[in-house]
Design an enzyme around this catalytic site. Structure first.
Site, PDB file in Angstrom:
ATOM      1  N   GLY A  31       1.771   3.708  -4.023  1.00  0.00           N
ATOM      2  CA  GLY A  31       1.069   4.398  -4.578  1.00  0.00           C
ATOM      3  C   GLY A  31       0.892   5.827  -4.025  1.00  0.00           C
ATOM      4  N   HIS A  37       8.545   9.696  -5.723  1.00  0.00           N
ATOM      5  CA  HIS A  37       8.504   8.351  -6.390  1.00  0.00           C
ATOM      6  C   HIS A  37       8.841   8.506  -8.152  1.00  0.00           C
ATOM      7  CE1 HIS A  37       5.099   7.754  -3.330  1.00  0.00           C
ATOM      8  NE2 HIS A  37       5.937   6.716  -3.260  1.00  0.00           N
TER       9      HIS A  37
END
Ligand code: PAF
Length: 303
Positions: A31, A37
């Site tokens: 996260g 990402h």
């Protein structure tokens, strides 16, 4: 976009995709998603029919004095970003569903897990290898995507997939950098203004070392010394965990540069540990010289 929290449901959903012949691209994350990402998510989407992203801050890869508690968490922001990228599924398991009472089994790629970051973070790669094996068994992807910023992690995962006969392509993706060269990392959020301004010294140090190698210098000890000198000139660098020249599969320190070479750095800036690396490709391999590391880092299945 669907959010799944229960491993059994994630597994069964993936099996349905597999049975209808659809490919699954999987991006495991902790996260606090940034462009690095998201670049993995885009590639997973582009190369597969379905993109699954996991968000799980894995407690067993943090040491007792490390930042598990304060690791940045932003579920709402992450969900928004993944919606924009049109990810198909977010898998967000609870800690107790991945590590129920009585959990006893761990995965460890021996030797390579003890080098570089492994020497400074005992048990870290055992925690990473264990959770990634579990996530791959649950999400059943065709391909799984990892950032090359964590080069050692990428090599360890590639090795475990091969050693455990898992039918999954492990795809290494280029490091995404800020404009000043700092590799994107969720931990960059810990840096104050002065530390943030100092942090690109890591990238500059790697770039200079790689230029020296490309200019023909083969004395690895000399390059290592220059790297240390460069880093220590920056007052914000409080500790160098390691900085040097390594063989990219075994992570053994090199004395002489012969083939492909890994330049790797881990330093502390204030209380924040930052890592980065650069793969310098051998002159003898024209494909690698062209900067095309894609073929090198995308593992072919060998079951
Ligand atoms: O690179 C990371 O974010 C983590 O180590 C990973 C691969 C998601 C395992 O927890």
């Amino acid at each position: 976009m669907e959010i799944i929290r229960v491993p059994r449901i994630m597994h069964d959903t993936s099996m349905k995709f597999c049975m209808t012949g659809r490919t699954i691209g999987f991006v495991p994350t902790m996260g606090a998603l940034h462009e690095g990402h998201l670049s993995l998510v885009r590639r997973a989407k582009y190369e597969n029919d379905v993109a699954v992203v996991s968000i799980f801050v894995n407690p067993i890869q943090f040491g007792p004095s490390e930042d598990f508690e304060k690791y940045p968490r932003d579920i709402e922001g992450d969900t928004e970003k993944l919606k924009k990228e049109e990810a198909d599924i977010i898998f967000m398991p609870e800690i107790s569903s991945l590590y129920p009472d009585g959990f006893l089994t761990h995965i460890e790629a021996e030797k390579i897990s003890e080098k570089l970051c492994g020497a400074f973070r005992p048990g870290h790669f055992r925690g990473v290898a264990t959770v990634v094996t579990k996530l791959l068994n649950i999400a059943r992807p065709t391909r799984a995507y990892f950032g090359l910023k964590d080069f050692q992690q990428y090599v360890i995962i590639r090795k475990l997939v091969k050693d455990l006969n898992m039918d999954i392509d492990i795809v290494g993706c280029p490091t995404v950098r800020e404009q000043d060269g700092l590799a994107m990392s969720s931990r960059n959020a810990y840096l104050d203004r002065v530390q943030r301004e100092a942090a690109p010294v890591i990238y500059r140090c790697l770039t200079e070392a790689s230029e020296l190698i490309k200019s023909g210098i083969i004395n690895a000890q000399y390059i290592k010394e220059l790297m240390h000198e460069r880093l220590l000139k920056e007052p914000a660098v409080s500790v160098i965990d390691y900085a040097g020249v390594y063989e990219p599969e075994t992570f053994d320190e090199l004395s002489e540069i012969k083939g492909d070479t890994l330049l790797a750095v881990a330093v502390r800036i204030g209380g924040t540990r930052l890592i980065d690396n650069m793969l310098v490709e051998s002159r003898e391999n024209p494909d690698l010289n062209s900067g095309n590391i894609k073929n090198k880092v995308s593992q072919k299945k060998e079951i």
